[in-house]
Design a protein around this motif. Sequence first.
Motif, PDB file in Angstrom:
ATOM      1  N   ARG A 104       0.827  -1.214   0.000  1.00  0.00           N
ATOM      2  CA  ARG A 104       0.000   0.000   0.000  1.00  0.00           C
ATOM      3  C   ARG A 104       0.864   1.269   0.000  1.00  0.00           C
ATOM      4  O   ARG A 104       0.528   2.267   0.616  1.00  0.00           O
ATOM      5  CB  ARG A 104      -0.926   0.024   1.221  1.00  0.00           C
ATOM      6  CG  ARG A 104      -1.963  -1.079   1.244  1.00  0.00           C
ATOM      7  CD  ARG A 104      -2.971  -0.899   0.112  1.00  0.00           C
ATOM      8  NE  ARG A 104      -4.177  -1.683   0.336  1.00  0.00           N
ATOM      9  CZ  ARG A 104      -4.423  -2.894  -0.193  1.00  0.00           C
ATOM     10  NH1 ARG A 104      -3.496  -3.455  -0.955  1.00  0.00           N
ATOM     11  NH2 ARG A 104      -5.556  -3.530   0.042  1.00  0.00           N
ATOM     12  N   ARG A 105       1.970   1.221  -0.734  1.00  0.00           N
ATOM     13  CA  ARG A 105       2.902   2.344  -0.723  1.00  0.00           C
ATOM     14  C   ARG A 105       2.940   3.109  -2.039  1.00  0.00           C
ATOM     15  O   ARG A 105       3.298   4.291  -2.062  1.00  0.00           O
ATOM     16  CB  ARG A 105       4.313   1.840  -0.387  1.00  0.00           C
ATOM     17  CG  ARG A 105       4.394   1.101   0.930  1.00  0.00           C
ATOM     18  CD  ARG A 105       5.735   0.451   1.141  1.00  0.00           C
ATOM     19  NE  ARG A 105       6.779   1.420   1.427  1.00  0.00           N
ATOM     20  CZ  ARG A 105       7.006   1.936   2.618  1.00  0.00           C
ATOM     21  NH1 ARG A 105       6.246   1.601   3.646  1.00  0.00           N
ATOM     22  NH2 ARG A 105       7.986   2.780   2.806  1.00  0.00           N
ATOM     23  N   VAL A 106       2.592   2.460  -3.142  1.00  0.00           N
ATOM     24  CA  VAL A 106       2.742   3.062  -4.465  1.00  0.00           C
ATOM     25  C   VAL A 106       1.386   3.177  -5.132  1.00  0.00           C
ATOM     26  O   VAL A 106       0.535   2.289  -4.994  1.00  0.00           O
ATOM     27  CB  VAL A 106       3.687   2.209  -5.340  1.00  0.00           C
ATOM     28  CG1 VAL A 106       3.888   2.850  -6.703  1.00  0.00           C
ATOM     29  CG2 VAL A 106       5.018   1.999  -4.640  1.00  0.00           C
ATOM     30  N   ILE A 107       1.157   4.282  -5.844  1.00  0.00           N
ATOM     31  CA  ILE A 107      -0.040   4.443  -6.665  1.00  0.00           C
ATOM     32  C   ILE A 107       0.389   4.651  -8.114  1.00  0.00           C
ATOM     33  O   ILE A 107       1.511   5.072  -8.386  1.00  0.00           O
ATOM     34  CB  ILE A 107      -0.921   5.609  -6.187  1.00  0.00           C
ATOM     35  CG1 ILE A 107      -0.153   6.939  -6.207  1.00  0.00           C
ATOM     36  CG2 ILE A 107      -1.462   5.326  -4.791  1.00  0.00           C
ATOM     37  CD1 ILE A 107      -1.004   8.137  -5.838  1.00  0.00           C
ATOM     38  N   PHE A 108      -0.515   4.355  -9.030  1.00  0.00           N
ATOM     39  CA  PHE A 108      -0.189   4.423 -10.458  1.00  0.00           C
ATOM     40  C   PHE A 108      -1.261   5.213 -11.201  1.00  0.00           C
ATOM     41  O   PHE A 108      -2.045   4.654 -11.967  1.00  0.00           O
ATOM     42  CB  PHE A 108      -0.066   3.013 -11.040  1.00  0.00           C
ATOM     43  CG  PHE A 108       0.997   2.174 -10.389  1.00  0.00           C
ATOM     44  CD1 PHE A 108       2.313   2.259 -10.799  1.00  0.00           C
ATOM     45  CD2 PHE A 108       0.681   1.323  -9.333  1.00  0.00           C
ATOM     46  CE1 PHE A 108       3.294   1.494 -10.187  1.00  0.00           C
ATOM     47  CE2 PHE A 108       1.656   0.556  -8.714  1.00  0.00           C
ATOM     48  CZ  PHE A 108       2.966   0.639  -9.150  1.00  0.00           C
ATOM     49  N   PRO A 109      -1.317   6.535 -11.010  1.00  0.00           N
ATOM     50  CA  PRO A 109      -2.313   7.337 -11.708  1.00  0.00           C
ATOM     51  C   PRO A 109      -2.003   7.422 -13.198  1.00  0.00           C
ATOM     52  O   PRO A 109      -0.870   7.713 -13.585  1.00  0.00           O
ATOM     53  CB  PRO A 109      -2.190   8.705 -11.042  1.00  0.00           C
ATOM     54  CG  PRO A 109      -0.781   8.750 -10.530  1.00  0.00           C
ATOM     55  CD  PRO A 109      -0.455   7.346 -10.137  1.00  0.00           C
ATOM     56  N   SER A 110      -3.002   7.154 -14.015  1.00  0.00           N
ATOM     57  CA  SER A 110      -2.808   7.191 -15.467  1.00  0.00           C
ATOM     58  C   SER A 110      -2.528   8.619 -15.921  1.00  0.00           C
ATOM     59  O   SER A 110      -3.341   9.514 -15.757  1.00  0.00           O
ATOM     60  CB  SER A 110      -4.067   6.661 -16.161  1.00  0.00           C
ATOM     61  OG  SER A 110      -3.912   6.693 -17.562  1.00  0.00           O
ATOM     62  N   GLY A 111      -1.351   8.819 -16.487  1.00  0.00           N
ATOM     63  CA  GLY A 111      -0.965  10.148 -16.960  1.00  0.00           C
ATOM     64  C   GLY A 111      -0.398  11.032 -15.884  1.00  0.00           C
ATOM     65  O   GLY A 111       0.628  11.684 -16.065  1.00  0.00           O
ATOM     66  N   GLY A 112      -1.069  11.076 -14.755  1.00  0.00           N
ATOM     67  CA  GLY A 112      -0.640  11.937 -13.663  1.00  0.00           C
ATOM     68  C   GLY A 112      -1.796  12.199 -12.721  1.00  0.00           C
ATOM     69  O   GLY A 112      -2.815  11.514 -12.749  1.00  0.00           O
ATOM     70  N   VAL A 113      -1.643  13.209 -11.877  1.00  0.00           N
ATOM     71  CA  VAL A 113      -2.646  13.558 -10.883  1.00  0.00           C
ATOM     72  C   VAL A 113      -3.206  14.934 -11.204  1.00  0.00           C
ATOM     73  O   VAL A 113      -2.460  15.866 -11.517  1.00  0.00           O
ATOM     74  CB  VAL A 113      -2.035  13.565  -9.466  1.00  0.00           C
ATOM     75  CG1 VAL A 113      -3.076  13.972  -8.431  1.00  0.00           C
ATOM     76  CG2 VAL A 113      -1.459  12.189  -9.122  1.00  0.00           C
ATOM     77  N   LEU A 114      -4.514  15.060 -11.125  1.00  0.00           N
ATOM     78  CA  LEU A 114      -5.190  16.330 -11.365  1.00  0.00           C
ATOM     79  C   LEU A 114      -6.013  16.677 -10.134  1.00  0.00           C
ATOM     80  O   LEU A 114      -6.915  15.935  -9.753  1.00  0.00           O
ATOM     81  CB  LEU A 114      -6.087  16.241 -12.598  1.00  0.00           C
ATOM     82  CG  LEU A 114      -6.917  17.491 -12.916  1.00  0.00           C
ATOM     83  CD1 LEU A 114      -6.015  18.694 -13.184  1.00  0.00           C
ATOM     84  CD2 LEU A 114      -7.846  17.233 -14.114  1.00  0.00           C
ATOM     85  N   VAL A 115      -5.709  17.816  -9.522  1.00  0.00           N
ATOM     86  CA  VAL A 115      -6.402  18.301  -8.329  1.00  0.00           C
ATOM     87  C   VAL A 115      -7.004  19.659  -8.658  1.00  0.00           C
ATOM     88  O   VAL A 115      -6.273  20.570  -9.053  1.00  0.00           O
ATOM     89  CB  VAL A 115      -5.417  18.438  -7.144  1.00  0.00           C
ATOM     90  CG1 VAL A 115      -6.148  18.891  -5.887  1.00  0.00           C
ATOM     91  CG2 VAL A 115      -4.664  17.142  -6.914  1.00  0.00           C
ATOM     92  N   THR A 116      -8.314  19.796  -8.522  1.00  0.00           N
ATOM     93  CA  THR A 116      -8.958  21.064  -8.892  1.00  0.00           C
ATOM     94  C   THR A 116     -10.053  21.441  -7.902  1.00  0.00           C
ATOM     95  O   THR A 116     -10.420  20.671  -7.022  1.00  0.00           O
ATOM     96  CB  THR A 116      -9.591  21.003 -10.294  1.00  0.00           C
ATOM     97  OG1 THR A 116     -10.827  20.267 -10.220  1.00  0.00           O
ATOM     98  CG2 THR A 116      -8.661  20.367 -11.306  1.00  0.00           C
ATOM     99  N   ASN A 117     -10.605  22.633  -8.133  1.00  0.00           N
ATOM    100  CA  ASN A 117     -11.760  23.091  -7.363  1.00  0.00           C
ATOM    101  C   ASN A 117     -13.051  22.405  -7.799  1.00  0.00           C
ATOM    102  O   ASN A 117     -14.114  22.682  -7.249  1.00  0.00           O
ATOM    103  CB  ASN A 117     -11.904  24.608  -7.486  1.00  0.00           C
ATOM    104  CG  ASN A 117     -12.148  25.070  -8.920  1.00  0.00           C
ATOM    105  OD1 ASN A 117     -12.332  24.256  -9.831  1.00  0.00           O
ATOM    106  ND2 ASN A 117     -12.153  26.368  -9.141  1.00  0.00           N
ATOM    107  N   GLY A 118     -12.972  21.519  -8.759  1.00  0.00           N
ATOM    108  CA  GLY A 118     -14.143  20.821  -9.271  1.00  0.00           C
ATOM    109  C   GLY A 118     -14.773  21.515 -10.453  1.00  0.00           C
ATOM    110  O   GLY A 118     -15.219  20.867 -11.412  1.00  0.00           O
TER     111      GLY A 118
END
Length: 408
Positions: A377-391
């Motif tokens: 439970r240490r690694v994640i594999f987001p496709s392309g990358g991570v996107l964080v927004t206000n929605g």
Amino acid sequence: MDILSYSSRFSIGQLVNPRCHSPRAFTLRSSLPFPPQNAKYHRELQAAVDVVEKACGLCVDVQKSLFASSGGILEKNDQTPVTVADFGVQALVSLELGRKFPSIPLVAEEDSTFLRTTPLSQAVLSAVTDKASLGDESLSQDDVLEAIDRGGKDAFAFGTTPATYWVLDPIDGTRGFLKGSEALYVVGLALVVEGEIVLGVMGCPNWRGEFSKWPTAKGQEDRTILSESGTIMVAHIGCGTWRKRLSDMLGGRVEVHNDWVRCFVDSCCLLHEAHFCISDSQTWESLPLSILFSSTNNPDSVGDRQILLLPICCGSLCKYLMVASGKASVFFLRARAQTVIKAWDHAVGIICVHEAGGQVTDWKGSQLDLAVDQIERRVIFPSGGVLVTNGNVHKQILEILSVSSSIV
């Protein structure tokens, strides 16, 4: 205003749903910003807040000593600096939570391998002893080393992964920590239950109440308290995201103010008016949105087809904190083949942004999967990358990313 008068004044819908409440700040006085009956994991959250507060005090003490002397920094195999504070925070959190919740394991960034080969273990012991709730107990170097390793790669014994576990980043933004009081760094702690992040706490000792060079994102009034230093942000599933101040960090003491302020993402709906954060190791030109917009760091000279890029150092969690508090609209991170994305760099930020009304996905719009690493439970594999927004701008950016990937 006590918690009972608060609960009677605002509806339950306003309490648990950020989008049901007007974007106006209000404060109340309580050890936590919502009553126990509204929060299933109230006890765990209170313990997490307590230990992150102590960890922030430890960081401030160690940071002062680092700039007063030398020899408190190590270089890991991945070329990232580790200080007494990283090890000390992990040991402190492991010890404190282990006493209160012995059946809940810890997933964290460090292990003691490097520490055992250096003379710094005594400094770590001293830092932890100064902050830990020991009572009549005493700590040894072996106690501290074992506490650190309880969060290491062998956190889950016999290859079994429990349904409930803590995720800790002792110091996210260590390079910023080493720069002193001018850069942001975060102590981040989250609790995961059955694959869902149910609570999170972020402590940022260097957070300033007023960011004169980082203007508040469009549509979001400034709710910060001027001249105050440091913040702690908490989130609990269904109860919103809140923060309060840390101040008077003198002589190893952290005074905690009990005034909680509700956090909301900004209300920006137009991409060219959004305020962006990106990884310190990446450039705007390397990201897909650069085909439509250039970037500037100057809020007074944002031209046509330009966006404002906020110069925020260091680490990922401070960017989540910026989005959750309405200071930024978007945090954009591209996954790279040679870089492993770790769960602790994102877990606590995800719930803080979600509960503030924002959205976090990979570049294809899928939720980040904390269980994809089935063993550790240490690694994640987001496709392309991570996107964080206000929605509000999330769908627009995903559409641009989709078009960009189809062209490539």
